[in-house]
Motif scaffolding. Structure first.
Motif, PDB file in Angstrom:
ATOM      1  N   UNK A 167       3.997  -9.899  -8.098  1.00 12.07           N
ATOM      2  CA  UNK A 167       3.376  -9.327  -9.291  1.00 12.07           C
ATOM      3  C   UNK A 167       3.718  -7.848  -9.383  1.00 12.07           C
ATOM      4  N   UNK A 168       3.158  -7.149 -10.345  1.00 11.22           N
ATOM      5  CA  UNK A 168       3.483  -5.753 -10.595  1.00 11.22           C
ATOM      6  C   UNK A 168       2.852  -4.766  -9.638  1.00 11.22           C
ATOM      7  N   UNK A 169       2.065  -5.231  -8.686  1.00 14.55           N
ATOM      8  CA  UNK A 169       1.387  -4.335  -7.768  1.00 14.55           C
ATOM      9  C   UNK A 169       2.089  -4.230  -6.423  1.00 14.55           C
ATOM     10  N   UNK A 170       3.291  -4.714  -6.336  1.00 11.19           N
ATOM     11  CA  UNK A 170       4.034  -4.678  -5.079  1.00 11.19           C
ATOM     12  C   UNK A 170       4.661  -3.310  -4.865  1.00 11.19           C
ATOM     13  N   UNK A 171       4.895  -2.974  -3.605  1.00  9.32           N
ATOM     14  CA  UNK A 171       5.588  -1.745  -3.251  1.00  9.32           C
ATOM     15  C   UNK A 171       7.060  -1.902  -3.586  1.00  9.32           C
ATOM     16  N   UNK A 172       7.667  -0.838  -4.081  1.00  7.82           N
ATOM     17  CA  UNK A 172       9.102  -0.895  -4.404  1.00  7.82           C
ATOM     18  C   UNK A 172       9.895  -1.060  -3.113  1.00  7.82           C
ATOM     19  N   UNK A 173      10.906  -1.885  -3.143  1.00 14.02           N
ATOM     20  CA  UNK A 173      11.746  -2.125  -1.983  1.00 14.02           C
ATOM     21  C   UNK A 173      11.271  -3.276  -1.115  1.00 14.02           C
ATOM     22  N   UNK A 174      10.158  -3.894  -1.491  1.00 13.22           N
ATOM     23  CA  UNK A 174       9.662  -5.028  -0.709  1.00 13.22           C
ATOM     24  C   UNK A 174       9.803  -6.298  -1.523  1.00 13.22           C
ATOM     25  N   UNK A 175      10.336  -7.325  -0.909  1.00  8.39           N
ATOM     26  CA  UNK A 175      10.472  -8.608  -1.584  1.00  8.39           C
ATOM     27  C   UNK A 175       9.598  -9.631  -0.858  1.00  8.39           C
ATOM     28  N   UNK A 176       8.847 -10.429  -1.589  1.00  8.62           N
ATOM     29  CA  UNK A 176       7.993 -11.429  -0.946  1.00  8.62           C
ATOM     30  C   UNK A 176       8.813 -12.377  -0.079  1.00  8.62           C
TER      31      UNK A 176
ATOM     32  N   UNK B 137       7.705  -1.334   4.946  1.00  5.85           N
ATOM     33  CA  UNK B 137       6.861  -0.710   3.926  1.00  5.85           C
ATOM     34  C   UNK B 137       5.462  -0.425   4.458  1.00  5.85           C
ATOM     35  N   UNK B 138       4.936  -1.277   5.347  1.00  2.00           N
ATOM     36  CA  UNK B 138       3.627  -1.022   5.948  1.00  2.00           C
ATOM     37  C   UNK B 138       3.713   0.190   6.871  1.00  2.00           C
ATOM     38  N   UNK B 139       4.780   0.286   7.662  1.00  4.21           N
ATOM     39  CA  UNK B 139       4.951   1.442   8.545  1.00  4.21           C
ATOM     40  C   UNK B 139       5.089   2.734   7.750  1.00  4.21           C
ATOM     41  N   UNK B 140       5.843   2.681   6.650  1.00  2.00           N
ATOM     42  CA  UNK B 140       6.017   3.869   5.808  1.00  2.00           C
ATOM     43  C   UNK B 140       4.685   4.285   5.183  1.00  2.00           C
ATOM     44  N   UNK B 141       3.909   3.312   4.753  1.00  2.00           N
ATOM     45  CA  UNK B 141       2.610   3.615   4.160  1.00  2.00           C
ATOM     46  C   UNK B 141       1.683   4.239   5.197  1.00  2.00           C
ATOM     47  N   UNK B 142       1.691   3.701   6.412  1.00  2.00           N
ATOM     48  CA  UNK B 142       0.854   4.269   7.467  1.00  2.00           C
ATOM     49  C   UNK B 142       1.275   5.696   7.804  1.00  2.00           C
TER      50      UNK B 142
ATOM     51  N   UNK C  21       2.621   7.826   5.732  1.00  2.00           N
ATOM     52  CA  UNK C  21       2.218   8.677   4.611  1.00  2.00           C
ATOM     53  C   UNK C  21       0.721   8.946   4.608  1.00  2.00           C
ATOM     54  N   UNK C  22      -0.058   8.093   5.259  1.00  2.00           N
ATOM     55  CA  UNK C  22      -1.500   8.304   5.313  1.00  2.00           C
ATOM     56  C   UNK C  22      -1.900   9.206   6.476  1.00  2.00           C
ATOM     57  N   UNK C  23      -0.984   9.497   7.374  1.00  2.00           N
ATOM     58  CA  UNK C  23      -1.271  10.356   8.512  1.00  2.00           C
ATOM     59  C   UNK C  23      -1.174  11.819   8.073  1.00  2.00           C
ATOM     60  N   UNK C  24      -2.250  12.572   8.230  1.00  2.00           N
ATOM     61  CA  UNK C  24      -2.255  13.983   7.831  1.00  2.00           C
ATOM     62  C   UNK C  24      -1.256  14.790   8.656  1.00  2.00           C
ATOM     63  N   UNK C  25      -1.099  14.438   9.925  1.00  2.00           N
ATOM     64  CA  UNK C  25      -0.163  15.160  10.783  1.00  2.00           C
ATOM     65  C   UNK C  25       1.265  14.994  10.280  1.00  2.00           C
ATOM     66  N   UNK C  26       1.634  13.771   9.942  1.00  3.42           N
ATOM     67  CA  UNK C  26       2.993  13.526   9.439  1.00  3.42           C
ATOM     68  C   UNK C  26       3.217  14.217   8.107  1.00  3.42           C
ATOM     69  N   UNK C  27       2.216  14.193   7.242  1.00  2.00           N
ATOM     70  CA  UNK C  27       2.356  14.844   5.940  1.00  2.00           C
ATOM     71  C   UNK C  27       2.474  16.350   6.096  1.00  2.00           C
ATOM     72  N   UNK C  28       1.741  16.932   7.037  1.00  3.08           N
ATOM     73  CA  UNK C  28       1.818  18.365   7.271  1.00  3.08           C
ATOM     74  C   UNK C  28       3.181  18.746   7.832  1.00  3.08           C
ATOM     75  N   UNK C  29       3.679  17.929   8.785  1.00  2.00           N
ATOM     76  CA  UNK C  29       4.988  18.203   9.366  1.00  2.00           C
ATOM     77  C   UNK C  29       6.083  18.171   8.306  1.00  2.00           C
TER      78      UNK C  29
END
Length: 84
Positions: A45-54, A63-68, A70-78
């Motif tokens: 459906x239209x709510x999928x992450x880009x680059x991921x195919x069912x 995509x799950x690792x990338x999302x995790x 991006x949610x880490x403040x340390x990684x975002x700060x770096x």
């Protein structure tokens, strides 16, 4: 035996409070989990992450690792310090 208005009011309030405690359990969240289908199978459906195919487990894991990350403040700060 006579009941006055105050006693009747207290009984009604107690009954209303007890009725609020007897809500049925929410089963909609449990119904959404399907143990017979792997998580990476997903929905098309239209709510999928880009680059991921069912059905593609490798792209799902990536995509799950990338999302995790991006949610880490340390990684975002770096990454923001590197860009400056």
């Amino acid at each position: 035996m006579r009941f006055n208005l105050k006693t009747i009011g207290l009984c009604l309030a107690a009954g209303a409070m007890l009725a609020a405690c007897s809500e049925p359990p929410e089963i909609a969240a449990k119904a959404a989990k399907r143990p017979d289908v792997a998580p990476y199978m997903g929905a098309d459906n239209g709510f999928m992450t880009k680059g991921w195919t069912p059905g593609n487990q490798a792209s799902w894991t990536e995509s799950v690792d990338k999302r995790n990350q991006n949610q880490s403040e340390y990684s975002r700060f770096k990454s923001s310090v590197k860009q400056q």
